[in-house]
Design a protein around this motif. Structure first.
Motif, PDB file in Angstrom:
ATOM      1  N   UNK A   1       2.703 -16.309  31.681  1.00 32.41           N
ATOM      2  CA  UNK A   1       3.317 -15.255  30.721  1.00 32.41           C
ATOM      3  C   UNK A   1       4.391 -16.506  31.686  1.00 32.41           C
ATOM      4  N   UNK A   2       4.570 -17.337  32.595  1.00 28.34           N
ATOM      5  CA  UNK A   2       5.556 -18.263  32.960  1.00 28.34           C
ATOM      6  C   UNK A   2       5.886 -18.929  32.595  1.00 28.34           C
ATOM      7  N   UNK A   3       5.131 -19.897  32.122  1.00 34.37           N
ATOM      8  CA  UNK A   3       4.339 -20.892  31.510  1.00 34.37           C
ATOM      9  C   UNK A   3       5.383 -20.631  30.293  1.00 34.37           C
ATOM     10  N   UNK A   4       4.575 -19.952  28.755  1.00 35.99           N
ATOM     11  CA  UNK A   4       5.249 -19.628  28.347  1.00 35.99           C
ATOM     12  C   UNK A   4       7.036 -19.222  27.981  1.00 35.99           C
ATOM     13  N   UNK A   5       6.914 -18.082  29.136  1.00 36.67           N
ATOM     14  CA  UNK A   5       8.701 -18.209  29.253  1.00 36.67           C
ATOM     15  C   UNK A   5       9.243 -19.556  29.301  1.00 36.67           C
ATOM     16  N   UNK A   6       8.767 -20.339  29.901  1.00 38.57           N
ATOM     17  CA  UNK A   6       9.469 -21.779  30.495  1.00 38.57           C
ATOM     18  C   UNK A   6       9.368 -22.109  29.097  1.00 38.57           C
ATOM     19  N   UNK A   7       8.098 -22.106  28.270  1.00 41.18           N
ATOM     20  CA  UNK A   7       8.378 -23.232  27.323  1.00 41.18           C
ATOM     21  C   UNK A   7       9.745 -22.832  26.099  1.00 41.18           C
ATOM     22  N   UNK A   8       9.534 -21.505  26.755  1.00 36.45           N
ATOM     23  CA  UNK A   8      10.192 -20.191  25.395  1.00 36.45           C
ATOM     24  C   UNK A   8      11.961 -21.197  25.715  1.00 36.45           C
ATOM     25  N   UNK A   9      12.398 -21.017  27.251  1.00 36.75           N
ATOM     26  CA  UNK A   9      13.416 -21.276  27.453  1.00 36.75           C
ATOM     27  C   UNK A   9      13.578 -22.643  27.486  1.00 36.75           C
ATOM     28  N   UNK A  10      13.331 -23.638  27.292  1.00 34.58           N
ATOM     29  CA  UNK A  10      13.352 -25.224  27.455  1.00 34.58           C
ATOM     30  C   UNK A  10      13.805 -26.068  26.116  1.00 34.58           C
ATOM     31  N   UNK A  11      12.636 -24.565  24.744  1.00 34.88           N
ATOM     32  CA  UNK A  11      13.476 -24.738  23.561  1.00 34.88           C
ATOM     33  C   UNK A  11      14.450 -24.138  23.010  1.00 34.88           C
ATOM     34  N   UNK A  12      14.910 -22.535  23.628  1.00 33.59           N
ATOM     35  CA  UNK A  12      16.076 -22.688  23.724  1.00 33.59           C
ATOM     36  C   UNK A  12      17.540 -23.590  24.452  1.00 33.59           C
ATOM     37  N   UNK A  13      17.065 -24.350  24.872  1.00 33.35           N
ATOM     38  CA  UNK A  13      17.937 -25.328  25.750  1.00 33.35           C
ATOM     39  C   UNK A  13      18.434 -26.846  24.438  1.00 33.35           C
ATOM     40  N   UNK A  14      16.854 -26.910  23.999  1.00 30.55           N
ATOM     41  CA  UNK A  14      16.720 -27.850  22.932  1.00 30.55           C
ATOM     42  C   UNK A  14      17.677 -27.376  22.520  1.00 30.55           C
ATOM     43  N   UNK A  15      17.874 -26.050  21.410  1.00 29.85           N
ATOM     44  CA  UNK A  15      18.288 -25.859  20.058  1.00 29.85           C
ATOM     45  C   UNK A  15      19.193 -25.973  20.802  1.00 29.85           C
ATOM     46  N   UNK A  16      19.838 -25.197  21.621  1.00 32.60           N
ATOM     47  CA  UNK A  16      21.888 -25.126  22.277  1.00 32.60           C
ATOM     48  C   UNK A  16      22.378 -26.428  22.146  1.00 32.60           C
ATOM     49  N   UNK A  17      21.747 -27.552  22.947  1.00 34.64           N
ATOM     50  CA  UNK A  17      22.260 -28.814  22.687  1.00 34.64           C
ATOM     51  C   UNK A  17      22.210 -29.121  21.076  1.00 34.64           C
ATOM     52  N   UNK A  18      21.272 -29.234  20.558  1.00 32.22           N
ATOM     53  CA  UNK A  18      21.828 -28.867  18.797  1.00 32.22           C
ATOM     54  C   UNK A  18      22.676 -29.218  18.259  1.00 32.22           C
ATOM     55  N   UNK A  19      23.122 -26.947  18.618  1.00 34.46           N
ATOM     56  CA  UNK A  19      24.189 -26.819  18.245  1.00 34.46           C
ATOM     57  C   UNK A  19      25.344 -26.745  19.144  1.00 34.46           C
ATOM     58  N   UNK A  20      24.859 -27.738  19.595  1.00 38.34           N
ATOM     59  CA  UNK A  20      26.612 -27.677  20.077  1.00 38.34           C
ATOM     60  C   UNK A  20      26.972 -29.294  20.256  1.00 38.34           C
ATOM     61  N   UNK A  21      25.798 -30.343  19.633  1.00 35.61           N
ATOM     62  CA  UNK A  21      26.327 -31.399  18.551  1.00 35.61           C
ATOM     63  C   UNK A  21      26.798 -31.264  17.718  1.00 35.61           C
ATOM     64  N   UNK A  22      26.250 -30.332  16.745  1.00 31.41           N
ATOM     65  CA  UNK A  22      26.692 -30.378  15.044  1.00 31.41           C
ATOM     66  C   UNK A  22      28.347 -29.688  15.824  1.00 31.41           C
ATOM     67  N   UNK A  23      28.534 -28.780  16.519  1.00 30.16           N
ATOM     68  CA  UNK A  23      29.879 -28.209  16.518  1.00 30.16           C
ATOM     69  C   UNK A  23      30.727 -29.378  16.836  1.00 30.16           C
ATOM     70  N   UNK A  24      30.749 -30.306  17.933  1.00 35.32           N
ATOM     71  CA  UNK A  24      31.141 -31.238  17.709  1.00 35.32           C
ATOM     72  C   UNK A  24      31.155 -32.298  16.944  1.00 35.32           C
ATOM     73  N   UNK A  25      30.661 -31.884  16.245  1.00 40.65           N
ATOM     74  CA  UNK A  25      30.936 -33.558  14.970  1.00 40.65           C
ATOM     75  C   UNK A  25      31.455 -32.488  13.684  1.00 40.65           C
ATOM     76  N   UNK A  26      31.757 -31.343  13.942  1.00 39.06           N
ATOM     77  CA  UNK A  26      32.184 -30.645  13.049  1.00 39.06           C
ATOM     78  C   UNK A  26      33.263 -30.232  13.034  1.00 39.06           C
ATOM     79  N   UNK A  27      33.867 -30.790  14.911  1.00 39.26           N
ATOM     80  CA  UNK A  27      34.922 -30.670  14.807  1.00 39.26           C
ATOM     81  C   UNK A  27      35.822 -31.761  14.917  1.00 39.26           C
TER      82      UNK A  27
END
Length: 111
Positions: free
Chosen positions: A1-27
């Protein structure tokens, strides 16, 4: 379960970086658009000033044309008062009587 939670958090962090990059491009794009709009507004202000100048010039030209037309009509009426003798060898002498003394009469070289 800890491994699965780590993967989910890793995936969320990657998507968060993509969103941040998109926001910077929009700005960045928004900033570029704002500058372009500012340049367009400046250009429109210049066009407006030129149009106002042209309108004033056109109005002055119209007034000058009307004045010139009135003067031409007056000149036609005044010239119509002259009666020149077709048999005269020097028609200019008829006009000389009506011209002020200080006015110089130039004879045409085409006569």
């Amino acid at each position: 379960m800890a491994t699965q939670t780590a993967k989910i958090l890793q995936n969320a962090a990657e998507k968060s970086q993509l969103v941040e990059q998109a926001i910077q491009e929009i700005a960045a794009a928004s900033s570029a658009q704002a500058q372009a709009i500012e340049q367009i507004n400046h250009g429109l202000a210049q066009v407006s000033a030129i149009m106002q100048t042209n309108a004033a010039s056109a109005e002055e030209s119209s007034a000058s044309s009307q004045e010139l037309a009135a003067q031409a009509q007056t000149l036609r009426q005044e010239v119509g008062k002259f009666k020149l003798n077709k048999d005269s060898s020097d028609d200019i002498t008829c006009i000389e009587k009506f011209v002020e003394p200080h006015t110089e009469i130039v004879k045409s070289p085409y006569r």
